[in-house]
Scaffold this active site. Structure first.
Site, PDB file in Angstrom:
ATOM      1  N   SER A 110      78.767 -22.441  55.349  1.00 41.56           N
ATOM      2  CA  SER A 110      78.399 -21.692  54.138  1.00 41.56           C
ATOM      3  C   SER A 110      76.881 -21.551  54.154  1.00 41.56           C
ATOM      4  CB  SER A 110      78.847 -22.465  52.884  1.00 41.56           C
ATOM      5  OG  SER A 110      77.861 -23.399  52.514  1.00 41.56           O
ATOM      6  N   GLY A 116      73.107 -37.623  46.460  1.00 39.76           N
ATOM      7  CA  GLY A 116      74.283 -37.119  47.149  1.00 39.76           C
ATOM      8  C   GLY A 116      74.009 -35.757  47.770  1.00 39.76           C
ATOM      9  N   ASP A 122      83.440 -43.950  62.941  1.00 42.73           N
ATOM     10  CA  ASP A 122      84.852 -43.569  62.906  1.00 42.73           C
ATOM     11  C   ASP A 122      85.757 -44.438  63.773  1.00 42.73           C
ATOM     12  OD1 ASP A 122      84.914 -41.587  60.948  1.00 42.73           O
ATOM     13  OD2 ASP A 122      84.038 -40.126  62.324  1.00 42.73           O
ATOM     14  N   ARG A 136      88.577 -31.923  51.462  1.00 48.61           N
ATOM     15  CA  ARG A 136      89.007 -33.101  52.229  1.00 48.61           C
ATOM     16  C   ARG A 136      88.253 -34.352  51.796  1.00 48.61           C
ATOM     17  NH1 ARG A 136      89.252 -30.868  56.578  1.00 48.61           N
ATOM     18  NH2 ARG A 136      87.542 -31.707  57.805  1.00 48.61           N
ATOM     19  N   ASP A 151      84.526 -40.297  53.666  1.00 47.94           N
ATOM     20  CA  ASP A 151      85.565 -40.449  54.677  1.00 47.94           C
ATOM     21  C   ASP A 151      85.677 -41.897  55.173  1.00 47.94           C
ATOM     22  OD1 ASP A 151      84.015 -38.076  54.549  1.00 47.94           O
ATOM     23  OD2 ASP A 151      84.844 -37.293  56.403  1.00 47.94           O
TER      24      ASP A 151
HETATM   25  N1  GLY Z   1      85.924 -37.154  58.816  1.00 50.48           N
HETATM   26  C1  GLY Z   1      85.549 -35.831  59.093  1.00 50.48           C
HETATM   27  C2  GLY Z   1      86.435 -34.805  58.483  1.00 50.48           C
HETATM   28  O1  GLY Z   1      87.263 -35.104  57.643  1.00 50.48           O
HETATM   29  O2  GLY Z   1      86.281 -33.649  58.871  1.00 50.48           O
END
Ligand code: GLY
Length: 400
Positions: A364, A231, A113, A245, A173
């Site tokens: 979950s 996946g 990140d 997200r 992400d």
């Molecule tokens: N990149 C981690 C999230 O979107 O929670």
């Protein structure tokens, strides 16, 4: 909601220029008010009972707070608020010092990140004000990021030690971490960062989009052969569902993939991934935390996904033919109208954040995440809300 969403979208109002201005005026007040606590310290990733508490510069999320400071600085400069701009710049510079220290001393940087951390903080500060420590820190962060590239699998590994099959995977992400690498190549003249980014984009987009254009959150490769394996999800409801997200990162990520590579097929990927996102929205255009859920489910929303996807649409619109361009800009304006009207914080007493009803990670029976930040503000939701409003106001040069 399915295809019905397109008829509903036609009826929805767009956010007005006045509403954008008012929302950003409040955001500037909130960011300015927060600086007393959050200049030498950062906001945590998410609120508890709608309030952020301070943290050191740790976790993958602190760059989004500095990014809000730089967005506020840009608005303050354009509106002639010189005293506020000066205070914001001072805070942004102090935080860049912290990011340089973080990368120099390798504090929690052993993950992918680096883009989320260093683009909205250090690249932004360098682009906007010429802060050279920001440049130094961001180039070092790019160097750190490329250490996670696997030449056999042709991808950047998300988390964990680099020599374990159970960690030999990327997540959707990561597409937003790659602009840092393009910036580093541009800035240093060394193409190695760009080459790695391009390889990762290709591997990610080839594997992460399913046949129905929903997306995998995380994708495992075979460590021996480098071939695609399977996946899965970490933060989505179940492996085969579409984490809201993740899909929103896919919308913005495919737009960024096109911006940086110019490969036309990524425009089609963007349209498909965005179509799936839109067709799984409830009537107010702000998704539940997983796109499996709809109206009446009682599940929490993830308002951050709405702002992230809107940013992606506004980025992609820049490169499209007029009809598509106007369409995606209009959809983004309608989504933001709903976020401002139904989700944004309206008073400093209500919260010290900007947008309520986001979900970081909800547990979950089928996922592997740590539950946190459910139905709260989160720091990237606040950042992308400001970014989307700034994009809508026009003339913004991305930090990404
Ligand atoms: N990149 C981690 C999230 O979107 O929670």
């Amino acid at each position: 909601m399915g295809k019905e969403i397109y008829r509903l979208l036609e009826e929805k109002p767009e956010i007005t220029t006045e509403e954008i201005e008012n929302a950003m005026t409040f955001a500037l007040e909130q960011v300015g008010d927060n600086l007393g606590t959050f200049t030498y310290q950062f906001k945590r990733a998410f609120t508890e009972n709608s309030f952020y508490t301070p943290t050191e510069n740790v976790n993958w999320t602190t760059g989004f707070w500095t990014g809000q400071i730089w967005l506020a600085w840009e608005w303050a400069m354009k509106r002639g608020k010189e005293d506020l701009a000066e205070t914001l710049k001072r805070a942004g510079d102090i935080q860049i010092d912290s990011f340089l220290d973080r990368i120099d001393n390798k504090k929690e940087v052993d993950h992918h990140d680096m883009g989320f951390l260093y683009s909205p903080s250090c690249v932004a500060g360098y682009k906007l004000t010429g802060n050279l420590k920001g440049r130094e820190a961001a180039v070092k962060a790019a160097d750190q990021l490329i250490t996670r590239f696997h030449p056999v699998g042709q991808f950047i590994q998300a988390w964990g030690p680099m020599d374990q099959p159970e960690n030999y995977r990327f997540i959707i992400d990561c597409l937003l971490n790659l602009p840092l690498l393009y910036w580093a190549s541009e800035e240093t003249g060394d193409g190695k960062y760009r080459d790695i980014a391009e390889k990762h984009i290709h591997t990610a987009i080839a594997n992460v989009i399913r046949e129905d254009y929903s997306t995998w959150h995380t994708f495992f490769m075979n460590m021996e052969t480098g071939e695609p394996d399977h996946g899965a999800t970490c933060q989505g409801y179940r492996d085969g569902s579409a984490w809201a997200r993740g899909q929103a990162w896919g919308v913005y990520g495919t737009a960024m993939a096109y911006r940086y590579t110019g490969r036309k097929e990524y425009i089609e990927d963007f349209k498909h991934v965005t179509g799936y996102f839109l067709e799984h929205l409830p009537s107010d255009l702000v998704p539940y935390w997983d796109l499996e859920f709809g109206e009446g489910s009682g599940e929490p929303r993830d308002s951050s996904s709405a702002s992230i996807a809107a940013c992606g649409m506004l980025e992609m619109a820049k490169y499209m033919e007029p009809e598509d361009r106007e369409y995606y800009k209009s959809v983004a304006r309608k989504i933001l109208k709903s976020v401002v009207g139904g989700y944004a914080v309206k008073s400093l007493k209500e919260s010290n954040g900007l947008v309520l009803h986001s979900t970081y990670s909800k547990k979950s029976p089928y996922n592997t995440c740590t539950p946190e930040g459910v139905d709260e503000c989160n720091i990237w939701g606040d950042y992308f809300y400001m970014e989307a409003l700034t994009r809508l106001a026009g003339g913004w040069n991305p930090y990404w």
